[in-house]
Design an enzyme around this catalytic site. Structure first.
Site, PDB file in Angstrom:
ATOM      1  N   ARG A 242     -64.542  24.726  12.928  1.00  0.00           N
ATOM      2  CA  ARG A 242     -64.824  23.320  12.608  1.00  0.00           C
ATOM      3  C   ARG A 242     -65.126  23.185  11.105  1.00  0.00           C
ATOM      4  O   ARG A 242     -64.703  22.249  10.449  1.00  0.00           O
ATOM      5  CB  ARG A 242     -65.995  22.791  13.453  1.00  0.00           C
ATOM      6  CG  ARG A 242     -66.328  21.371  13.080  1.00  0.00           C
ATOM      7  CD  ARG A 242     -67.240  20.581  14.038  1.00  0.00           C
ATOM      8  NE  ARG A 242     -67.939  21.276  15.057  1.00  0.00           N
ATOM      9  CZ  ARG A 242     -69.126  21.880  14.881  1.00  0.00           C
ATOM     10  NH1 ARG A 242     -69.735  21.871  13.713  1.00  0.00           N
ATOM     11  NH2 ARG A 242     -69.704  22.500  15.892  1.00  0.00           N
TER      12      ARG A 242
ATOM     13  N   ASP B  92     -57.866   3.742  -1.099  1.00  0.00           N
ATOM     14  CA  ASP B  92     -56.867   4.147  -0.107  1.00  0.00           C
ATOM     15  C   ASP B  92     -55.524   4.226  -0.842  1.00  0.00           C
ATOM     16  O   ASP B  92     -54.958   3.206  -1.238  1.00  0.00           O
ATOM     17  CB  ASP B  92     -56.828   3.098   1.021  1.00  0.00           C
ATOM     18  CG  ASP B  92     -55.839   3.455   2.129  1.00  0.00           C
ATOM     19  OD1 ASP B  92     -54.937   4.279   1.879  1.00  0.00           O
ATOM     20  OD2 ASP B  92     -55.962   2.903   3.237  1.00  0.00           O
TER      21      ASP B  92
ATOM     22  N   LYS C  29     -48.682   9.121   7.175  1.00  0.00           N
ATOM     23  CA  LYS C  29     -47.645   8.318   6.534  1.00  0.00           C
ATOM     24  C   LYS C  29     -46.812   9.168   5.571  1.00  0.00           C
ATOM     25  O   LYS C  29     -46.224  10.144   5.986  1.00  0.00           O
ATOM     26  CB  LYS C  29     -48.301   7.112   5.866  1.00  0.00           C
ATOM     27  CG  LYS C  29     -49.262   6.332   6.790  1.00  0.00           C
ATOM     28  CD  LYS C  29     -48.513   5.724   7.943  1.00  0.00           C
ATOM     29  CE  LYS C  29     -49.304   4.798   8.845  1.00  0.00           C
ATOM     30  NZ  LYS C  29     -50.594   5.223   9.337  1.00  0.00           N
TER      31      LYS C  29
HETATM   32  C1  LIG Z   1     -52.943   1.893   4.397  1.00  0.00           C
HETATM   33  C2  LIG Z   1     -53.457   2.584   5.627  1.00  0.00           C
HETATM   34  N1  LIG Z   1     -54.635   3.230   5.572  1.00  0.00           N
HETATM   35  C3  LIG Z   1     -55.132   3.872   6.653  1.00  0.00           C
HETATM   36  C4  LIG Z   1     -54.472   3.893   7.857  1.00  0.00           C
HETATM   37  C5  LIG Z   1     -55.073   4.596   9.055  1.00  0.00           C
HETATM   38  O1  LIG Z   1     -54.542   5.853   9.241  1.00  0.00           O
HETATM   39  P1  LIG Z   1     -54.328   6.575  10.659  1.00  0.00           P
HETATM   40  O2  LIG Z   1     -53.371   5.735  11.449  1.00  0.00           O
HETATM   41  O3  LIG Z   1     -53.800   7.920  10.288  1.00  0.00           O
HETATM   42  O4  LIG Z   1     -55.672   6.656  11.310  1.00  0.00           O
HETATM   43  C6  LIG Z   1     -53.241   3.239   7.956  1.00  0.00           C
HETATM   44  C7  LIG Z   1     -52.502   3.243   9.244  1.00  0.00           C
HETATM   45  O5  LIG Z   1     -51.551   2.525   9.425  1.00  0.00           O
HETATM   46  C8  LIG Z   1     -52.716   2.571   6.810  1.00  0.00           C
HETATM   47  O6  LIG Z   1     -51.554   1.903   6.861  1.00  0.00           O
END
Ligand SMILES: Cc1ncc(COP(=O)(O)O)c(C=O)c1O
Length: 388
Positions: free
Chosen positions: A56, A180, A205
């Protein structure tokens, strides 16, 4: 905690993607990092181990991914999680009841849902602002503000936020700037270089890029912050399995070359769509008339493959969503295959209807994630669906 190999910072983005964080495996010299499928590690003697105790806390496959992405972002420490949301949830454990967070008003629907439906009830408070305007962000900061969270470009409105300006505001208020970077990826934008404290991704992604795993990753420069995140990672335990880490690590080897092709597709498809539908219908930061095109050119080295369309009515949106053949109707983005989605009922369904209306996420809005297929096929596919 995982720290990058400093010498890996020397290469360009393609070289870093292929090699950073990985060394030939010591037993046979395997060039590919093995998938360390283990939950624990045998100790050499009582109280003596090789630096690994329980998986972990640390796993060598995970460490390779963490070093790799941290090096791509030009950070120092990486922390891999079981999903993008698991990553953000762990980041938010840096804060405590009474803390205030300023957040961009147009973020991924799941980010808003985590804040509004869970963390708000645990004593954190949130103010959502239009982060295109640094003054509005400044005005939203309070003595209790501990963090400023932004996404740029945003999902799905493709709005940009000036990261240097955000860093100035955050620093003036002693708050962490959390970015992000899922849409732009470190190939086109590296927020740590313009003053961000934490960069995070849904590795699901572009970083993985092959739509075959779910994951998240956070990267930081500062050692103290890294120590706190490592504590949370191990204590809360939202960690990914080694095979998912290996898949993401294989993905980052081709990240730079894929992003270049996503960008070529984004530019060509958006130009075609402007010709077909008119300027008012197509939102893409690479288009000269995008209100933040100048910022996009300054802050990003490419515009990527995400395009948003405003078709006016749900019926027109439905016709396109159901009329395409190469674009697949599905949630998610950033894979080699092109996807098409309806933000209001899919990725942003968790955002209340009145908020969606305020933001402009309408029933006629469609989001495209242009993959790396032949661009002519993507255009022909859209043309067929829009002409029929
Ligand atoms: C810009 C963005 N940030 C975060 C996330 C969340 O990620 P996850 O689906 O891997 O939990 C997404 C998911 O679509 C996203 O488009």
């Amino acid at each position: 905690m995982t720290r990058i190999y400093d010498e890996d910072l020397a290469g360009g983005i393609s070289t870093r993607g292929i090699h950073a964080g990985q060394r030939p495996e010591p037993l046979a010299g395997a060039i590919m990092t093995p998938v360390y499928l283990t939950s624990t590690y045998v100790q050499d003697a009582f109280g003596v181990n090789k630096g690994y105790e329980y998986a972990r806390g640390k796993n060598p496959t995970r460490e390779a991914l963490e070093r790799n992405v941290a090096t791509l972002e030009r950070g120092r420490h990486g922390f891999a999680f079981s999903s993008g949301m698991g990553c953000l949830d762990s980041i938010m454990k840096l804060f405590r009841a009474g803390d205030h967070i300023v957040c961009g008003e147009n973020v991924y629907g799941g980010t808003f849902r985590l804040f509004d439906k869970i963390l708000r009830h645990m004593g954190l408070s949130f103010t959502y602002v239009d982060t295109r305007d640094p003054q509005r962000v400044e005005d939203a900061m309070t003595p209790a503000t501990r963090a400023l969270l932004v996404e740029t470009p945003t999902n799905p409105l493709m709005r940009l936020t000036d990261l240097r300006a955000m860093s100035d505001v955050a620093k003036r208020h002693d708050a962490l700037l959390i970015v992000d970077n899922t849409f732009a990826t470190p190939v086109f934008q590296r927020p740590l270089e313009t003053g961000a404290d934490i960069v995070w991704h849904s590795t699901t992604k572009y970083l993985n890029g092959h739509s075959d795993m779910i994951g998240g990753i956070a990267v930081v420069l500062e050692d103290d912050l890294a120590t706190r995140l490592q504590f949370i990672l191990n204590a809360a335990g939202a960690v990914p399995g080694p095979f998912d880490c290996w898949l993401a690590l294989r993905g980052t080897k081709t990240l730079a070359i894929r992003m270049r092709q996503h960008d070529i597709a984004g530019r060509a498809v958006s130009q075609y769509l402007v010709g077909k539908l008119g300027e008012d219908c197509v939102i893409y930061p690479g288009l000269e008339y995008h209100p933040q095109h100048e910022l996009a050119k300054r802050q990003m080295s490419g515009f990527g493959g995400m395009i948003t369309l405003e078709l006016g009515t749900r019926e027109r949106a439905r016709k396109l969503l159901e009329g395409v053949r190469v674009f697949a109707l599905a949630e998610s983005l950033g894979g080699v295959e092109s996807l098409i989605s309806h933000p209001a009922s899919m990725t942003h369904a968790s955002v209340p209807e009145d908020r969606r209306a305020e933001l402009g996420i309408s029933q006629g809005m469609v989001r495209l994630s242009c993959g790396v297929e032949d661009v002519e096929d993507l255009i022909a596919d859209l043309d067929g669906a829009l002409t029929s």
